[in-house]
Scaffold this motif. Sequence first.
Motif, PDB file in Angstrom:
ATOM      1  N   ALA A 193      28.039  40.324  37.061  1.00 60.42           N
ATOM      2  CA  ALA A 193      27.870  41.780  37.103  1.00 60.42           C
ATOM      3  C   ALA A 193      28.544  42.384  38.332  1.00 60.42           C
ATOM      4  O   ALA A 193      29.328  43.338  38.226  1.00 60.42           O
ATOM      5  N   ALA A 194      28.268  41.819  39.509  1.00 66.84           N
ATOM      6  CA  ALA A 194      28.854  42.373  40.727  1.00 66.84           C
ATOM      7  C   ALA A 194      30.347  42.104  40.803  1.00 66.84           C
ATOM      8  O   ALA A 194      31.141  42.996  41.151  1.00 66.84           O
ATOM      9  N   GLU A 195      30.751  40.879  40.483  1.00 65.55           N
ATOM     10  CA  GLU A 195      32.161  40.528  40.610  1.00 65.55           C
ATOM     11  C   GLU A 195      33.018  41.256  39.578  1.00 65.55           C
ATOM     12  O   GLU A 195      34.140  41.686  39.879  1.00 65.55           O
ATOM     13  N   ASN A 196      32.513  41.438  38.357  1.00 66.09           N
ATOM     14  CA  ASN A 196      33.272  42.144  37.325  1.00 66.09           C
ATOM     15  C   ASN A 196      33.576  43.574  37.739  1.00 66.09           C
ATOM     16  O   ASN A 196      34.684  44.078  37.520  1.00 66.09           O
ATOM     17  N   ALA A 197      32.590  44.244  38.320  1.00 66.08           N
ATOM     18  CA  ALA A 197      32.809  45.630  38.745  1.00 66.08           C
ATOM     19  C   ALA A 197      33.893  45.704  39.810  1.00 66.08           C
ATOM     20  O   ALA A 197      34.753  46.595  39.790  1.00 66.08           O
ATOM     21  N   ARG A 198      33.874  44.767  40.731  1.00 71.52           N
ATOM     22  CA  ARG A 198      34.859  44.757  41.814  1.00 71.52           C
ATOM     23  C   ARG A 198      36.261  44.451  41.289  1.00 71.52           C
ATOM     24  O   ARG A 198      37.233  45.143  41.619  1.00 71.52           O
ATOM     25  N   LEU A 199      36.366  43.423  40.436  1.00 69.30           N
ATOM     26  CA  LEU A 199      37.670  43.054  39.887  1.00 69.30           C
ATOM     27  C   LEU A 199      38.218  44.139  38.972  1.00 69.30           C
ATOM     28  O   LEU A 199      39.421  44.415  38.974  1.00 69.30           O
ATOM     29  N   SER A 200      37.347  44.761  38.191  1.00 69.13           N
ATOM     30  CA  SER A 200      37.798  45.806  37.273  1.00 69.13           C
ATOM     31  C   SER A 200      38.392  46.990  38.037  1.00 69.13           C
ATOM     32  O   SER A 200      39.392  47.584  37.605  1.00 69.13           O
ATOM     33  N   ALA A 201      37.806  47.326  39.170  1.00 68.88           N
ATOM     34  CA  ALA A 201      38.344  48.416  39.981  1.00 68.88           C
ATOM     35  C   ALA A 201      39.727  48.052  40.522  1.00 68.88           C
ATOM     36  O   ALA A 201      40.633  48.898  40.576  1.00 68.88           O
ATOM     37  N   LEU A 202      39.909  46.785  40.914  1.00 67.80           N
ATOM     38  CA  LEU A 202      41.227  46.344  41.392  1.00 67.80           C
ATOM     39  C   LEU A 202      42.251  46.358  40.253  1.00 67.80           C
ATOM     40  O   LEU A 202      43.417  46.721  40.462  1.00 67.80           O
ATOM     41  N   VAL A 203      41.839  45.949  39.060  1.00 67.99           N
ATOM     42  CA  VAL A 203      42.741  45.994  37.911  1.00 67.99           C
ATOM     43  C   VAL A 203      43.132  47.443  37.601  1.00 67.99           C
ATOM     44  O   VAL A 203      44.303  47.730  37.295  1.00 67.99           O
ATOM     45  N   ASP A 204      42.175  48.356  37.672  1.00 64.82           N
ATOM     46  CA  ASP A 204      42.502  49.771  37.459  1.00 64.82           C
ATOM     47  C   ASP A 204      43.550  50.235  38.462  1.00 64.82           C
ATOM     48  O   ASP A 204      44.451  51.016  38.127  1.00 64.82           O
ATOM     49  N   ARG A 205      43.447  49.752  39.689  1.00 66.73           N
ATOM     50  CA  ARG A 205      44.441  50.125  40.711  1.00 66.73           C
ATOM     51  C   ARG A 205      45.824  49.604  40.338  1.00 66.73           C
ATOM     52  O   ARG A 205      46.817  50.328  40.440  1.00 66.73           O
ATOM     53  N   GLY A 258      48.034  46.368  26.757  1.00 57.65           N
ATOM     54  CA  GLY A 258      46.627  46.020  26.597  1.00 57.65           C
ATOM     55  C   GLY A 258      45.760  47.261  26.639  1.00 57.65           C
ATOM     56  O   GLY A 258      46.163  48.326  27.121  1.00 57.65           O
ATOM     57  N   ASP A 259      44.547  47.136  26.132  1.00 60.10           N
ATOM     58  CA  ASP A 259      43.625  48.266  26.095  1.00 60.10           C
ATOM     59  C   ASP A 259      43.163  48.617  27.505  1.00 60.10           C
ATOM     60  O   ASP A 259      42.711  47.739  28.243  1.00 60.10           O
ATOM     61  N   PRO A 260      43.255  49.893  27.909  1.00 62.73           N
ATOM     62  CA  PRO A 260      42.866  50.259  29.274  1.00 62.73           C
ATOM     63  C   PRO A 260      41.358  50.263  29.500  1.00 62.73           C
ATOM     64  O   PRO A 260      40.909  50.234  30.655  1.00 62.73           O
ATOM     65  N   VAL A 261      40.572  50.288  28.437  1.00 63.61           N
ATOM     66  CA  VAL A 261      39.110  50.378  28.561  1.00 63.61           C
ATOM     67  C   VAL A 261      38.425  49.155  27.976  1.00 63.61           C
ATOM     68  O   VAL A 261      37.587  48.516  28.638  1.00 63.61           O
ATOM     69  N   LEU A 262      38.749  48.816  26.738  1.00 61.58           N
ATOM     70  CA  LEU A 262      38.127  47.673  26.064  1.00 61.58           C
ATOM     71  C   LEU A 262      38.879  46.409  26.477  1.00 61.58           C
ATOM     72  O   LEU A 262      39.716  45.885  25.745  1.00 61.58           O
ATOM     73  N   ARG A 263      38.572  45.913  27.666  1.00 58.38           N
ATOM     74  CA  ARG A 263      39.357  44.826  28.246  1.00 58.38           C
ATOM     75  C   ARG A 263      38.482  43.941  29.123  1.00 58.38           C
ATOM     76  O   ARG A 263      37.381  44.318  29.516  1.00 58.38           O
ATOM     77  N   LEU A 264      39.006  42.774  29.430  1.00 59.76           N
ATOM     78  CA  LEU A 264      38.388  41.909  30.419  1.00 59.76           C
ATOM     79  C   LEU A 264      38.520  42.543  31.804  1.00 59.76           C
ATOM     80  O   LEU A 264      39.458  43.308  32.056  1.00 59.76           O
ATOM     81  N   PRO A 265      37.611  42.230  32.711  1.00 60.22           N
ATOM     82  CA  PRO A 265      37.660  42.887  34.020  1.00 60.22           C
ATOM     83  C   PRO A 265      38.748  42.395  34.944  1.00 60.22           C
ATOM     84  O   PRO A 265      39.065  43.076  35.934  1.00 60.22           O
ATOM     85  N   HIS A 266      39.364  41.239  34.645  1.00 58.09           N
ATOM     86  CA  HIS A 266      40.229  40.615  35.648  1.00 58.09           C
ATOM     87  C   HIS A 266      41.691  40.481  35.255  1.00 58.09           C
ATOM     88  O   HIS A 266      42.480  39.943  36.038  1.00 58.09           O
ATOM     89  N   ILE A 267      42.082  40.950  34.065  1.00 58.30           N
ATOM     90  CA  ILE A 267      43.455  40.743  33.583  1.00 58.30           C
ATOM     91  C   ILE A 267      44.179  42.073  33.410  1.00 58.30           C
ATOM     92  O   ILE A 267      43.633  43.018  32.827  1.00 58.30           O
ATOM     93  N   VAL A 268      45.422  42.132  33.894  1.00 57.27           N
ATOM     94  CA  VAL A 268      46.306  43.270  33.626  1.00 57.27           C
ATOM     95  C   VAL A 268      47.713  42.715  33.421  1.00 57.27           C
ATOM     96  O   VAL A 268      48.162  41.820  34.145  1.00 57.27           O
ATOM     97  N   THR A 269      48.391  43.241  32.422  1.00 53.87           N
ATOM     98  CA  THR A 269      49.734  42.771  32.075  1.00 53.87           C
ATOM     99  C   THR A 269      50.684  43.959  31.979  1.00 53.87           C
ATOM    100  O   THR A 269      50.329  45.002  31.437  1.00 53.87           O
TER     101      THR A 269
END
Length: 377
Positions: free
Chosen positions: A254-266, A282-293
């Motif tokens: 829960a804590a780590e996903n929120a942190r990683l998701s914010a970094l992915v958004d950046r 990839g989907d900007p919302v319906l996505r894993l918290p740690h992956i961006v391509t």
Amino acid sequence: MVYLDAASTEPLHPAARDALLSALDSGWADPARLYGAARRAQMLLEQARADVAEVIGARPDEVAFASSGTQAVHLGVLGTLNGRRRVGDRLVTGAVEHSSVLHAAEEHERGGGTAEVVGVSRTGRVDAEAFARAVSAPGTALACLQTANHEVGTLQPVEEAAAACQEAGVPLLVDAAQSAGRLPLPRGWSVLTASAHKWGGPAGVGVLAVRKGTRWRSPYPQDERERRRVPGFENVPAIVAAAAALRATAEEAAAENARLSALVDRVRTEVPRLVPDVEVVGDPVLRLPHIVTFSCLYVEGEALLTELDRAGFAVSSGSSCTASTLRPSHVLEAMGVLTHGNVRVSLPRGVSEGDVDRFLAALPDIVRRIRASLGVR
């Protein structure tokens, strides 16, 4: 080196390291024997099985350990098809499944079976209505759908697919390699596969869970171990470490996903701003918290990965697994997006904001230099 390839292998979790070192001393014996050291190994194995079952929402006697996530997928797909031969020989898969699923489908077709591939949207999400139509066709023996895509992070409509499969009386195999331990697993699966090195466990441990009531018959010669599902000697210390990592990762999620998701958004926001002619996929919302391509026009993915490596960044590319054949990613092709100059950034546990900032600072000049070497301004 800034490691940004957790979707390939998450670094070993400290809990896994501690458990592995302890189990090397106490779990080395053959768990199938009856003497004291063997009984200790058996107890460790069964506790690990119970721990993994709890996290994935299964019964312990539904869980078996394979030598990898790939082996788990092959056994899950081919074993379920083998067990349901009387029903039919149709297999249904999504177009962006992991190559292990697609290779099992090819093997099924070589044996005389048929396979239908369901397309995806431009964000990589399977068409749930088309998937439901496909599984309702007569003779369908199995359907396969990943929880989330391994290249672009898009979450798949697993619960909708599971409802359609249940109505059609078709078992659903769910490949949870990228989401196990990170996100709650969707309900409705009949067979589930996962891979320990994706959640911070050691490499060489896969999970194959088969629900009670799902017909399954091994495609291999029968072996007495692992519920007669997976042949060969169990690596008890590695399995114990895998279970410890899964428990720890799930507790921290829960804590780590929120942190990683914010970094992915950046990353999703800054890369197109800093680098011209870039497509974030990839989907900007319906996505894993740690992956961006993202894909960079006029740049080959392999060249970009090489230059990023020289600059101290370990990342992956959709086509890097097949670089020797220069074949583009089947995932990106199915999505209909740019397949060249592709970079997958996947953030590991504990990555810092500074690591991401350094990557964003280095990327524009690297892309510019590669384009300039090709005469592109």
